[in-house]
Enzyme design. Sequence first.
Site, PDB file in Angstrom:
ATOM      1  N   TYR A 213     -26.268  20.818   0.357  1.00 31.51           N
ATOM      2  CA  TYR A 213     -26.578  22.146   0.869  1.00 31.51           C
ATOM      3  C   TYR A 213     -25.438  22.600   1.793  1.00 31.51           C
ATOM      4  O   TYR A 213     -24.439  21.904   1.951  1.00 31.51           O
ATOM      5  CB  TYR A 213     -27.930  22.145   1.573  1.00 31.51           C
ATOM      6  CG  TYR A 213     -29.098  21.994   0.626  1.00 31.51           C
ATOM      7  CD1 TYR A 213     -29.439  23.016  -0.261  1.00 31.51           C
ATOM      8  CD2 TYR A 213     -29.854  20.822   0.588  1.00 31.51           C
ATOM      9  CE1 TYR A 213     -30.501  22.876  -1.142  1.00 31.51           C
ATOM     10  CE2 TYR A 213     -30.919  20.672  -0.292  1.00 31.51           C
ATOM     11  CZ  TYR A 213     -31.233  21.706  -1.150  1.00 31.51           C
ATOM     12  OH  TYR A 213     -32.279  21.564  -2.027  1.00 31.51           O
TER      13      TYR A 213
ATOM     14  N   ARG B 178     -30.087  14.725   8.567  1.00 30.58           N
ATOM     15  CA  ARG B 178     -30.234  14.003   7.298  1.00 30.58           C
ATOM     16  C   ARG B 178     -28.922  14.067   6.523  1.00 30.58           C
ATOM     17  O   ARG B 178     -28.413  15.153   6.240  1.00 30.58           O
ATOM     18  CB  ARG B 178     -31.374  14.595   6.469  1.00 30.58           C
ATOM     19  CG  ARG B 178     -31.745  13.724   5.272  1.00 30.58           C
ATOM     20  CD  ARG B 178     -33.108  14.096   4.734  1.00 30.58           C
ATOM     21  NE  ARG B 178     -33.524  13.197   3.670  1.00 30.58           N
ATOM     22  CZ  ARG B 178     -34.751  13.190   3.149  1.00 30.58           C
ATOM     23  NH1 ARG B 178     -35.670  14.026   3.611  1.00 30.58           N
ATOM     24  NH2 ARG B 178     -35.061  12.358   2.177  1.00 30.58           N
TER      25      ARG B 178
ATOM     26  N   GLY C 252     -42.466  10.316   2.423  1.00 26.45           N
ATOM     27  CA  GLY C 252     -42.756  11.705   2.073  1.00 26.45           C
ATOM     28  C   GLY C 252     -43.932  11.804   1.140  1.00 26.45           C
ATOM     29  O   GLY C 252     -45.063  12.081   1.541  1.00 26.45           O
ATOM     30  N   ARG C 253     -43.677  11.553  -0.143  1.00 28.83           N
ATOM     31  CA  ARG C 253     -44.733  11.717  -1.148  1.00 28.83           C
ATOM     32  C   ARG C 253     -45.900  10.759  -0.942  1.00 28.83           C
ATOM     33  O   ARG C 253     -47.034  11.076  -1.284  1.00 28.83           O
ATOM     34  CB  ARG C 253     -44.120  11.556  -2.535  1.00 28.83           C
ATOM     35  CG  ARG C 253     -43.169  12.693  -2.919  1.00 28.83           C
ATOM     36  CD  ARG C 253     -42.314  12.347  -4.112  1.00 28.83           C
ATOM     37  NE  ARG C 253     -41.476  11.182  -3.852  1.00 28.83           N
ATOM     38  CZ  ARG C 253     -40.793  10.531  -4.766  1.00 28.83           C
ATOM     39  NH1 ARG C 253     -40.834  10.924  -6.035  1.00 28.83           N
ATOM     40  NH2 ARG C 253     -40.041   9.492  -4.444  1.00 28.83           N
TER      41      ARG C 253
ATOM     42  N   CYS D  38     -44.685  10.565  -9.723  1.00 31.98           N
ATOM     43  CA  CYS D  38     -44.541  11.352 -10.947  1.00 31.98           C
ATOM     44  C   CYS D  38     -43.790  12.653 -10.713  1.00 31.98           C
ATOM     45  O   CYS D  38     -43.289  13.265 -11.659  1.00 31.98           O
ATOM     46  CB  CYS D  38     -45.918  11.642 -11.540  1.00 31.98           C
ATOM     47  SG  CYS D  38     -46.968  12.679 -10.486  1.00 31.98           S
TER      48      CYS D  38
ATOM     49  N   CYS E 128     -45.873  17.906  -6.700  1.00 29.25           N
ATOM     50  CA  CYS E 128     -45.216  18.064  -5.392  1.00 29.25           C
ATOM     51  C   CYS E 128     -43.872  18.742  -5.624  1.00 29.25           C
ATOM     52  O   CYS E 128     -43.726  19.950  -5.444  1.00 29.25           O
ATOM     53  CB  CYS E 128     -45.087  16.720  -4.688  1.00 29.25           C
ATOM     54  SG  CYS E 128     -44.415  15.390  -5.710  1.00 29.25           S
TER      55      CYS E 128
END
Length: 642
Positions: free
Chosen positions: A176, A223, A319-320, A346, A350
């Site tokens: 980014y 990050r 996170g997930r 998977c 999300c």
Amino acid sequence: MTTYDTLLRPTTLGSLALPNRIIMAPMGTEMCTEDGRSTDREIAYYVERARGGTGLVLTGITAVQQDVEQLAHGLGRIDTDAHVPDLARLTAAVHAVGGRIGLQLTAGLGRNINTLTPSQPPVSASDNTWFADPSVTCRPLTTQEIALIVQRFGEAAARAAAAGFDAIDIHGHTGYLIDQFLSAVWNRRTDSYGGSVENRCRFAVEIIEAVHANAPGLPVSFRLSVDHKFPGGRGVAEAQAIAVELEKAGLDLMIADDGSYEAMDYVFPPYYLGDACMVPAARALKEVLSIPVMAVGNITPEDGERILTDGDADFIGIGRGLIADPDLVNKLAAGRREDIRPCIRCNAMCVGNAFYALPLGCAVNPQVGQERERVITLSERPRHVVVVGAGPGGLEAARVAGLRGHRVDVYEASDRLGGVLWPAATPDFKKELRSMIAWWERQLAALPVTVHLSHPISPDSPELLAADEVIVATGSVPILPSAITGIDRPEVIDVLAFHEGAPVGRRVVVAGGGLSGCDAALELAAQGHEVTVVELADDLARDMILINRITLLRDLAEAGVRVLTSHAVSHVDDAGVHATGPDGEVVLATDTVVAAFGVRADAALAAALTEAGIGFRAVGDCTTPGKAGDAINAGFVAALAL
């Protein structure tokens, strides 16, 4: 038996006291208003993760400016004072349940995908191509614009402090805008913001300093992608040099990961990448930094404890896993590891939802994003519920019905739970699917739910007549095209039969290149078989989310799997599999043919009950074949409505 003493040990991040070392990694929710304000829906989502014991919850990206680049509608903003009140409601709600929350700030996406307007072409550190359309060239930011963005970060930090946030995270990874300045592959500037590592870090350093100056006392994290995972991208040595420069700016925590838009699967690692797949990134930064480092990437609680005790990181980012189970930390602390709902990695609802600008969801947790609406309460009229089928839809329906106080009987024709999840989970990279089945089994055992295995149900079964409510979850059956001559030969087996242990010869042709066929091919190749995939479409796994597909295709190529797309199987005989493609017929000598032509709904029971006038609710593949998450969410909704 694994203990989690280190993972759960209280610590500090800068001046902020934290109850444990688990931090919820930043992930977008797509739950904001069109103009980027936080909503009740988003607040409820974050509150559940804080209530569940997470040491620090970090939000998704929040824009600090609209001067040179606008984020897509629905993403968070803090570029005006008008955005502060709703963010203050968010922090107050999190603090009310004893949680701590940090705000992730972004400078923008730069050359990465974003919504453009005619007056705002894509910008970058240099004249890079735009990722979404390489025919478009980005406009390099001027030094005046750089200074303006730094100023906006300071203003945003002041607003974050006023809104009550406990920490600030800077979105500096994955290629980014900030990362485009850090990286030599994208930064070809000749001014004070380009050239040496120190100059390329100047933009990020000024941002860190502006945040500290305007939000004194709040810890600041950053990050960083350690390995971009593409030729010419950043590697470990360059990342270490960058990290040292950022630490000098007063950083309190470095979050280490890998990946870029050129290697998107590392940004949201699917199950193919395995457990703790980016720990080497954290370890590399620990070698050169004195500030704490956080590891991320498919980390289980067991991994987290090991990573901390080995000294590879100081914090664990999940996170997930916290999307799938917001109570993960509290369950660990209570000694209930087996009750943590597994994340099956998977990426379907999300990350997949985010790619279509849809609110965050979850394949295994239907309450995600609907925490206020999908509340499980005791029914005022407990009833007797019969669930036919113990696949994902049936098991979730039984769980929710049991939690609501209904008496539930589950009837399954086979001798095990899980439906197609069980055979599909034979590869090690899909082990979390089997964990999901074990989780359901444990949950049902604690509820008024009785499971009857090897117990088929027909329309006239007395079990149906004794029920107040019937949920049909009979799943799907494999498609075996009768038009293919020789499809019934003994060397032809269904893909599920392969997963269930049917013998397979050395040379294997997988007929069908969808997800099930490709996963079977990958597993077969790993076992040492010579594998060819034949697919009618012009590419493989078209029904798969792009991020997962990137890894799958790379793994198939590395495993030496031969791929024939745009080929139709016509017949099977002693010579092998005959397929017709753009260049005519090919004959593939083979010992075994694995048929993976897809599935169709097993709607026989539903049709018969309809004809007999027996009321029921149908969920999952018996209505329309889909992904496991579709069935799970349908089962939840059906049981909640009882």
